[in-house]
Design a protein around this motif. Structure first.
Motif, PDB file in Angstrom:
ATOM      1  N   LEU A 176       2.979   1.621   0.757  1.00 46.52           N
ATOM      2  CA  LEU A 176       1.754   1.221   1.451  1.00 46.52           C
ATOM      3  C   LEU A 176       0.568   2.088   1.033  1.00 46.52           C
ATOM      4  CD1 LEU A 176       3.563  -0.675   3.057  1.00 46.52           C
ATOM      5  CD2 LEU A 176       2.337  -0.006   5.115  1.00 46.52           C
ATOM      6  N   ARG A 177       0.829   3.369   0.789  1.00 48.28           N
ATOM      7  CA  ARG A 177      -0.244   4.236   0.284  1.00 48.28           C
ATOM      8  C   ARG A 177      -0.721   3.745  -1.077  1.00 48.28           C
ATOM      9  NH1 ARG A 177      -0.114   9.234  -3.046  1.00 48.28           N
ATOM     10  NH2 ARG A 177      -2.006  10.443  -2.605  1.00 48.28           N
ATOM     11  N   PHE A 178       0.216   3.373  -1.936  1.00 45.98           N
ATOM     12  CA  PHE A 178      -0.153   2.887  -3.266  1.00 45.98           C
ATOM     13  C   PHE A 178      -0.958   1.595  -3.153  1.00 45.98           C
ATOM     14  CE2 PHE A 178       0.481   0.346  -7.060  1.00 45.98           C
ATOM     15  CZ  PHE A 178       0.159   1.241  -8.068  1.00 45.98           C
ATOM     16  N   TRP A 179      -0.450   0.669  -2.361  1.00 44.44           N
ATOM     17  CA  TRP A 179      -1.156  -0.605  -2.212  1.00 44.44           C
ATOM     18  C   TRP A 179      -2.586  -0.396  -1.728  1.00 44.44           C
ATOM     19  CZ3 TRP A 179       3.096  -3.948   0.655  1.00 44.44           C
ATOM     20  CH2 TRP A 179       4.051  -4.361  -0.292  1.00 44.44           C
ATOM     21  N   LYS A 180      -2.771   0.464  -0.748  1.00 44.18           N
ATOM     22  CA  LYS A 180      -4.083   0.633  -0.129  1.00 44.18           C
ATOM     23  C   LYS A 180      -5.006   1.517  -0.961  1.00 44.18           C
ATOM     24  CE  LYS A 180      -6.159   1.592   4.380  1.00 44.18           C
ATOM     25  NZ  LYS A 180      -5.898   1.933   5.804  1.00 44.18           N
ATOM     26  N   GLN A 181      -4.489   2.676  -1.426  1.00 44.04           N
ATOM     27  CA  GLN A 181      -5.341   3.669  -2.085  1.00 44.04           C
ATOM     28  C   GLN A 181      -5.504   3.422  -3.582  1.00 44.04           C
ATOM     29  OE1 GLN A 181      -6.829   6.748  -0.637  1.00 44.04           O
ATOM     30  NE2 GLN A 181      -6.635   5.463   1.165  1.00 44.04           N
ATOM     31  N   TYR A 182      -4.462   2.944  -4.222  1.00 43.10           N
ATOM     32  CA  TYR A 182      -4.516   2.744  -5.674  1.00 43.10           C
ATOM     33  C   TYR A 182      -4.889   1.309  -6.041  1.00 43.10           C
ATOM     34  CZ  TYR A 182      -2.234   7.251  -6.654  1.00 43.10           C
ATOM     35  OH  TYR A 182      -1.928   8.589  -6.755  1.00 43.10           O
ATOM     36  N   ALA A 183      -4.230   0.340  -5.394  1.00 46.65           N
ATOM     37  CA  ALA A 183      -4.405  -1.059  -5.768  1.00 46.65           C
ATOM     38  C   ALA A 183      -5.495  -1.763  -4.965  1.00 46.65           C
ATOM     39  CB  ALA A 183      -3.081  -1.811  -5.615  1.00 46.65           C
ATOM     40  N   GLY A 184      -5.956  -1.141  -3.873  1.00 44.30           N
ATOM     41  CA  GLY A 184      -7.007  -1.740  -3.070  1.00 44.30           C
ATOM     42  C   GLY A 184      -6.578  -2.995  -2.333  1.00 44.30           C
ATOM     43  N   LYS A 185      -5.299  -3.085  -2.017  1.00 44.46           N
ATOM     44  CA  LYS A 185      -4.782  -4.270  -1.334  1.00 44.46           C
ATOM     45  C   LYS A 185      -4.878  -4.110   0.186  1.00 44.46           C
ATOM     46  CE  LYS A 185      -1.518  -5.573  -4.982  1.00 44.46           C
ATOM     47  NZ  LYS A 185      -0.097  -5.864  -5.306  1.00 44.46           N
ATOM     48  N   THR A 186      -4.820  -5.242   0.870  1.00 47.13           N
ATOM     49  CA  THR A 186      -4.807  -5.268   2.330  1.00 47.13           C
ATOM     50  C   THR A 186      -3.558  -6.001   2.799  1.00 47.13           C
ATOM     51  OG1 THR A 186      -5.971  -7.379   2.519  1.00 47.13           O
ATOM     52  CG2 THR A 186      -7.330  -5.384   2.331  1.00 47.13           C
ATOM     53  N   GLN A 187      -3.338  -5.989   4.112  1.00 41.81           N
ATOM     54  CA  GLN A 187      -2.169  -6.665   4.662  1.00 41.81           C
ATOM     55  C   GLN A 187      -2.192  -8.155   4.336  1.00 41.81           C
ATOM     56  OE1 GLN A 187      -1.368  -5.466   8.617  1.00 41.81           O
ATOM     57  NE2 GLN A 187       0.470  -6.716   8.846  1.00 41.81           N
ATOM     58  N   ALA A 188      -3.396  -8.720   4.223  1.00 41.78           N
ATOM     59  CA  ALA A 188      -3.516 -10.145   3.903  1.00 41.78           C
ATOM     60  C   ALA A 188      -3.046 -10.448   2.481  1.00 41.78           C
ATOM     61  CB  ALA A 188      -4.964 -10.596   4.080  1.00 41.78           C
ATOM     62  N   ASP A 189      -3.087  -9.439   1.608  1.00 44.96           N
ATOM     63  CA  ASP A 189      -2.699  -9.637   0.205  1.00 44.96           C
ATOM     64  C   ASP A 189      -1.188  -9.584   0.002  1.00 44.96           C
ATOM     65  OD1 ASP A 189      -5.424  -9.665  -0.603  1.00 44.96           O
ATOM     66  OD2 ASP A 189      -5.435  -7.467  -0.620  1.00 44.96           O
ATOM     67  N   GLU A 190      -0.482  -8.910   0.923  1.00 42.29           N
ATOM     68  CA  GLU A 190       0.940  -8.643   0.731  1.00 42.29           C
ATOM     69  C   GLU A 190       1.766  -9.155   1.918  1.00 42.29           C
ATOM     70  OE1 GLU A 190       2.634  -7.515  -1.734  1.00 42.29           O
ATOM     71  OE2 GLU A 190       1.034  -6.863  -3.074  1.00 42.29           O
ATOM     72  N   TRP A 229       3.922  -6.592   3.860  1.00 44.37           N
ATOM     73  CA  TRP A 229       3.283  -5.392   4.397  1.00 44.37           C
ATOM     74  C   TRP A 229       3.845  -5.006   5.769  1.00 44.37           C
ATOM     75  CZ3 TRP A 229      -1.413  -3.140   2.150  1.00 44.37           C
ATOM     76  CH2 TRP A 229      -1.906  -2.038   2.877  1.00 44.37           C
ATOM     77  N   ALA A 230       3.906  -5.956   6.682  1.00 40.79           N
ATOM     78  CA  ALA A 230       4.332  -5.668   8.053  1.00 40.79           C
ATOM     79  C   ALA A 230       5.763  -5.146   8.091  1.00 40.79           C
ATOM     80  CB  ALA A 230       4.198  -6.914   8.927  1.00 40.79           C
ATOM     81  N   GLU A 231       6.625  -5.710   7.263  1.00 47.14           N
ATOM     82  CA  GLU A 231       8.020  -5.252   7.233  1.00 47.14           C
ATOM     83  C   GLU A 231       8.107  -3.820   6.706  1.00 47.14           C
ATOM     84  OE1 GLU A 231      12.365  -6.416   5.289  1.00 47.14           O
ATOM     85  OE2 GLU A 231      10.575  -7.576   4.759  1.00 47.14           O
ATOM     86  N   ARG A 232       7.376  -3.527   5.650  1.00 46.01           N
ATOM     87  CA  ARG A 232       7.394  -2.161   5.113  1.00 46.01           C
ATOM     88  C   ARG A 232       6.802  -1.172   6.123  1.00 46.01           C
ATOM     89  NH1 ARG A 232       8.579  -1.490  -0.414  1.00 46.01           N
ATOM     90  NH2 ARG A 232       8.770  -3.475  -1.518  1.00 46.01           N
ATOM     91  N   GLU A 233       5.778  -1.602   6.832  1.00 46.28           N
ATOM     92  CA  GLU A 233       5.183  -0.734   7.840  1.00 46.28           C
ATOM     93  C   GLU A 233       6.187  -0.430   8.948  1.00 46.28           C
ATOM     94  OE1 GLU A 233       0.814  -0.735   9.479  1.00 46.28           O
ATOM     95  OE2 GLU A 233       2.006  -2.201  10.600  1.00 46.28           O
ATOM     96  N   PHE A 259      -0.558   4.562   8.332  1.00 46.90           N
ATOM     97  CA  PHE A 259       0.362   5.035   9.366  1.00 46.90           C
ATOM     98  C   PHE A 259      -0.351   6.022  10.298  1.00 46.90           C
ATOM     99  CE2 PHE A 259       3.220   3.620   6.035  1.00 46.90           C
ATOM    100  CZ  PHE A 259       4.194   2.943   6.752  1.00 46.90           C
ATOM    101  N   ASP A 260      -0.111   5.863  11.586  1.00 49.40           N
ATOM    102  CA  ASP A 260      -0.705   6.733  12.604  1.00 49.40           C
ATOM    103  C   ASP A 260       0.344   7.752  13.043  1.00 49.40           C
ATOM    104  OD1 ASP A 260      -1.987   7.942  14.709  1.00 49.40           O
ATOM    105  OD2 ASP A 260      -2.139   6.129  15.952  1.00 49.40           O
ATOM    106  N   LEU A 261       0.105   9.023  12.739  1.00 48.08           N
ATOM    107  CA  LEU A 261       1.058  10.082  13.065  1.00 48.08           C
ATOM    108  C   LEU A 261       0.730  10.796  14.380  1.00 48.08           C
ATOM    109  CD1 LEU A 261       1.556  11.828   9.592  1.00 48.08           C
ATOM    110  CD2 LEU A 261       2.863   9.953  10.593  1.00 48.08           C
ATOM    111  N   SER A 262      -0.276  10.339  15.098  1.00 47.00           N
ATOM    112  CA  SER A 262      -0.759  11.085  16.261  1.00 47.00           C
ATOM    113  C   SER A 262       0.285  11.261  17.360  1.00 47.00           C
ATOM    114  CB  SER A 262      -2.004  10.417  16.848  1.00 47.00           C
ATOM    115  OG  SER A 262      -1.720   9.092  17.276  1.00 47.00           O
ATOM    116  N   SER A 263       1.244  10.344  17.455  1.00 45.00           N
ATOM    117  CA  SER A 263       2.245  10.433  18.525  1.00 45.00           C
ATOM    118  C   SER A 263       3.488  11.210  18.108  1.00 45.00           C
ATOM    119  CB  SER A 263       2.654   9.028  18.981  1.00 45.00           C
ATOM    120  OG  SER A 263       3.298   8.320  17.925  1.00 45.00           O
TER     121      SER A 263
END
Length: 204
Positions: free
Chosen positions: A108-122, A125-129, A173-177
Motif C-alpha cells: 500500500l505504501r508503494f501504491w500510494k507513494q511511488y505509483a500514485g494510486k488510490t483505493q479506486a484504482d486497485e 486495496w481494502a483486502e490488503r488494508e 495505516f493509522d497507528l494512533s491506537s
C-alpha cells in the motif's frame, strides 16, 4: 562491502539500519528500480532475480534478499541470539514480516507513494488494508508482553519489522491506537546509530 539499494525502500533500509547499528562501513550504490536498473544485464549478472537490496561481500560474493542479509550481518552480534530457540523465534518473526506484513503494509505504501494510486484504482486495496491491520494487531499484542520481539534486547526481528511499520502511514495505516507498537517505535529510534529512511522519490 558494497550495498546496492534504494534508500527509500523498506527492504533496503533494513540493511542500512543494521549496518549503522553495527558501525560497519560500506559503500552504497543507489539503484533506481522504477527506471529498470535491476533489469539491466550488468545487475542481473549479480542477482538473476533482479531485486534489491543486494550485498556484495569483500570477496565479490553477492547475497540478495533483505532478511538473509540481516541474518548474515548479525551473526556473532547482539542482534542475533545464540540460544537455539531464540534464534528460531527471530526467524519466526522475520518470516511473519515477509508473509503476513510486507505484502500488505509495504504494497500500500508503494501504491500510494511511488505509483500514485488510490483505493479506486486497485480492487484489492481494502483486502490488503485489512490484512495489514491484522498484522499490526498481532504485533501490538506481542509487544504488550515485552519491549522487543525476542528477548530483552533488540534483534534483527525488530529491524525487519520496523522498516515498513514506522512508515505504515505512508500507505494510509493509522497507528494512533497501537500503544505498544508506538512505544517500540520510539525505542527503535532511540538506539545508538539510528538513521532515518530516505523519502520516496518524486514521481515524474
Amino acid at each position: 562491502m558494497k550495498l546496492y539499494a534504494d534508500s527509500s525502500s523498506g527492504n533496503c533500509y533494513k540493511v542500512q539500519l543494521l549496518l549503522n547499528f553495527l558501525g560497519q562501513p560500506y559503500d552504497l550504490e543507489e539503484i533506481n528500480v522504477l527506471s529498470g536498473d535491476t533489469r539491466q544485464p550488468a545487475f542481473l549478472a549479480k542477482n538473476p532475480n533482479g531485486r534489491i537490496p543486494l550485498l556484495e561481500l569483500d570477496d565479490g560474493t553477492h547475497l540478495p534478499e533483505s532478511n538473509a542479509i540481516l541474518f548474515y550481518l548479525a551473526e556473532g552480534t547482539s542482534f542475533l541470539p545464540t540460544d537455539r530457540l531464540q534464534r528460531a523465534r527471530v526467524l519466526q518473526w522475520m518470516f511473519f514480516e515477509q508473509y503476513s506484513h510486507e505484502p500488505y503494509i509495504a504494497v500500500l505504501r508503494f501504491w500510494k507513494q511511488y505509483a500514485g494510486k488510490t483505493q479506486a484504482d486497485e480492487p484489492g486495496w481494502a483486502e490488503r488494508e485489512a490484512k495489514g491491520y491484522a498484522a499490526l494487531d498481532v504485533m501490538d499484542r506481542e509487544l504488550a508482553q515485552g519491549p522487543w520481539f525476542v528477548g530483552e534486547t533488540p534483534s534483527i526481528a525488530d529491524i525487519a519489522l520496523y522498516a515498513y511499520t514506522h512508515v505504515a502511514d505512508h500507505g494510509g495505516f493509522d497507528l494512533s491506537s497501537y500503544g505498544s507498537i508506538n512505544g517500540w517505535l520510539e525505542r527503535m529510534a532511540g538506539l545508538p546509530g539510528y538513521i532515518p529512511i530516505a523519502p520516496p522519490p518524486e514521481r515524474r
